[in-house]
Design an enzyme around this catalytic site. Structure first.
Site, short mmCIF file in Angstrom:
data_model
loop_
_atom_site.label_atom_id
_atom_site.label_comp_id
_atom_site.label_asym_id
_atom_site.label_seq_id
_atom_site.Cartn_x
_atom_site.Cartn_y
_atom_site.Cartn_z
N GLY A 1 0.75 -1.21 0.05
CA GLY A 1 -0.05 0.00 -0.49
C GLY A 1 0.49 1.16 0.48
CG LEU B 1 1.04 -0.05 8.11
CD1 LEU B 1 2.05 -0.59 9.48
CD2 LEU B 1 2.08 0.19 7.11
CB THR C 1 -9.67 -6.30 7.83
OG1 THR C 1 -9.58 -6.91 5.90
CG2 THR C 1 -7.95 -5.32 7.16
CE1 TYR D 1 -8.95 2.56 8.32
CE2 TYR D 1 -9.82 4.04 9.09
CZ TYR D 1 -9.12 3.24 8.77
OH TYR D 1 -8.02 4.54 8.19
P1 NAD Z 1 -3.37 1.61 1.40
O1 NAD Z 1 -5.17 1.57 1.03
O2 NAD Z 1 -2.40 2.76 -0.14
O3 NAD Z 1 -3.13 0.38 1.76
C1 NAD Z 1 -3.20 -1.07 2.40
C2 NAD Z 1 -2.17 -1.96 2.42
O4 NAD Z 1 -3.47 -3.52 2.83
C3 NAD Z 1 -3.20 -2.14 0.81
O5 NAD Z 1 -2.07 -2.73 0.25
C4 NAD Z 1 -4.07 -2.89 0.74
O6 NAD Z 1 -3.98 -4.03 0.11
C5 NAD Z 1 -3.82 -4.51 2.38
N1 NAD Z 1 -4.71 -4.92 2.75
C6 NAD Z 1 -6.09 -4.63 3.30
N2 NAD Z 1 -6.61 -5.51 3.39
C7 NAD Z 1 -6.33 -6.71 4.17
C8 NAD Z 1 -6.00 -7.88 4.35
N3 NAD Z 1 -6.91 -8.17 4.57
N4 NAD Z 1 -5.03 -8.08 4.43
C9 NAD Z 1 -3.75 -8.46 3.34
N5 NAD Z 1 -3.55 -7.15 3.58
C10 NAD Z 1 -4.77 -6.31 3.19
O7 NAD Z 1 -3.65 2.79 2.67
P2 NAD Z 1 -2.27 3.94 3.50
O8 NAD Z 1 -2.85 5.52 3.35
O9 NAD Z 1 -0.86 2.92 3.01
O10 NAD Z 1 -2.45 3.03 5.09
C11 NAD Z 1 -2.28 1.89 5.59
C12 NAD Z 1 -1.85 2.14 7.38
O11 NAD Z 1 -2.38 3.03 7.56
C13 NAD Z 1 -3.84 1.33 7.49
O12 NAD Z 1 -4.11 0.65 8.26
C14 NAD Z 1 -4.44 2.13 7.34
O13 NAD Z 1 -6.06 2.23 8.35
C15 NAD Z 1 -3.62 3.60 8.29
N6 NAD Z 1 -4.01 4.65 8.51
C16 NAD Z 1 -3.56 5.42 7.28
C17 NAD Z 1 -4.11 7.10 6.88
C18 NAD Z 1 -3.38 7.92 6.05
O14 NAD Z 1 -3.98 8.99 5.76
N7 NAD Z 1 -2.86 7.26 5.06
C19 NAD Z 1 -4.30 7.32 8.17
C20 NAD Z 1 -4.74 6.96 9.41
C21 NAD Z 1 -4.29 5.43 9.42
#
Ligand code: NAD
Ligand code: UDP
Ligand code: UDP
Length: 316
Positions: A18, A79, A98, A151
């Site tokens: 991700g 993550l 998840t 979420y």
């Molecule tokens: P993203 O969607 O780009 O990445 C999430 C990754 O998790 C993806 O590669 C997806 O394929 C993988 N994934 C989803 N479900 C899965 C499963 N069941 N098994 C294995 N892999 C799975 O999002 P991101 O922005 O990179 O976020 C990463 C983490 O950070 C997440 O947990 C998100 O909740 C948290 N987060 C991000 C933000 C932000 O602003 N980017 C803010 C708060 C929290």
């Protein structure tokens, strides 16, 4: 404990394909660690990690964290979870699974390996906050049955599990509450506000403002955020978090739209659309805990971060 001849650390990153996970992996490989990336490619993309395929210290495994995972590693960064409202609302039951079942499996793995485990939690645990800016001791204002609940409540339950494994099994846990983060490698069709506005501006299409655009967010550049992750993971076991990691500079969504239009020289007009249900009105991290415990604070401010992100979207 995994052992190899170089006695390097072997680190599991779930959600590693991700936006944030792939950057974290780059940083871990740069400092000499071995990385096992686990991802089911729900929102992640192979393109985010394709530059690592020839790296002998990188390994990729297609796997859904809702299923048990038996591997040998020294540290875990959890993550895995879609982060954009559009994606996490696409299959809300899977989103909760998840977060919750994924957390149970990764905590079970950490328990067996007696290893440190990091959780990517979120500012969404504060919901539509009545306390501003948000401090870690604020319990939040979250709707348990709305369209964002899969979420928000999933992530809240994951935090519960992390702290119960910590109290009950003495597990070394590190919980980061991440505030809105943006930067290169966000998916152009990710649906989050920064990628939407930049793509719309570059194509001279209408900028879609939800509601009156007066709701606020505080945007953190991804490099700053990942630095905060690494610093949190390096804290002594007594420090578990939760700790806010984000940039306290707060902007209205309207201000963001104006800035993106100005910086891209776009001819886009603003188009107002209905505000989605339960969309938080304001969000700003209080980062005094991060400053004190991690000696961390963000360096890249919005204009500079947007410049780099706009360039990335132009290049693809
Ligand atoms: P993203 O969607 O780009 O990445 C999430 C990754 O998790 C993806 O590669 C997806 O394929 C993988 N994934 C989803 N479900 C899965 C499963 N069941 N098994 C294995 N892999 C799975 O999002 P991101 O922005 O990179 O976020 C990463 C983490 O950070 C997440 O947990 C998100 O909740 C948290 N987060 C991000 C933000 C932000 O602003 N980017 C803010 C708060 C929290
Ligand atoms: N688990 C896993 N990998 C491991 C150890 C456990 O995926 O190396 C999963 C296992 O499937 C279990 C979950 O983690 O459902 C929780 O493990 P724990 O040992 O805490 O609970 P228990 O197995 O006693 O229910
Ligand atoms: N938003 C918007 N237009 C868009 C996408 C989002 O006005 O095209 C708004 C959204 O309603 C929210 C803010 O921008 O108030 C941030 O949305 P995002 O989905 O990026 O993240 P959130 O913080 O809501 O999880």
């Amino acid at each position: 404990m995994a052992r190899n001849y170089q006695s390097r650390k072997r680190i599991l990153v779930t959600g590693g394909a991700g936006f944030l996970g792939s950057h974290l992996i780059d940083r871990l490989l740069d400092r000499g660690d071995e990385v096992l990336c686990v991802d089911n490619f729900f929102t992640g993309s192979k393109r985010n990690i394709e530059h690592l395929h020839d790296n002998p210290r990188f390994e990729l495994m297609r796997h859904d964290v809702c299923f048990p995972l038996y591997v040998e590693v020294d540290e875990i960064y959890n993550l895995a979870c879609p982060a954009s409202p559009v994606h996490y609302q696409y299959d809300p039951v899977q989103t909760t699974k998840t977060s919750v079942i994924g957390a149970i499996n990764m905590l079970g793995l950490a328990k067996r390996l007696k290893c440190k485990i990091f959780q990517a939690s979120t500012s969404e645990v504060y919901g539509d906050p009545h306390v501003h800016p948000q401090k870690e001791d604020y319990w939040g204002n979250v709707n348990p049955i709305g369209i964002r609940s899969c979420y928000d409540e999933g992530k809240r339950c994951a935090e519960t599990l992390f702290f119960d494994y910590h109290r009950q099994m003495a597990l070394d846990v590190k919980v980061a509450r991440i505030f809105n983060t943006y930067g290169p490698r966000m998916h152009p069709a990710d649906g989050r506000v920064v990628s939407n506005f930049i793509m719309q501006a570059l194509r001279n299409e209408p900028i879609t403002l939800y509601g009156d655009g007066l709701q606020t967010r505080s945007f953190c550049y991804r490099d700053d955020l990942i630095e905060g992750f690494l610093k949190l993971m390096d804290t002594p076991p007594a420090f578990t978090g939760p700790v806010n990691i984000g940039n306290p500079n707060e902007f209205t969504i309207r201000e963001l739209a104006d800035l993106v239009i100005e910086m891209t020289g776009s001819r886009s007009a603003l188009e107002f659309r209905p505000l989605p249900q339960d969309d938080p009105m304001q969000r700003q991290p209080d980062i005094s805990v991060a400053r004190a415990e991690l000696a961390w604070e963000p360096r890249v401010q919005l204009r500079e971060g947007l410049k780099r992100t706009i360039q990335y979207f132009k290049d693809i």
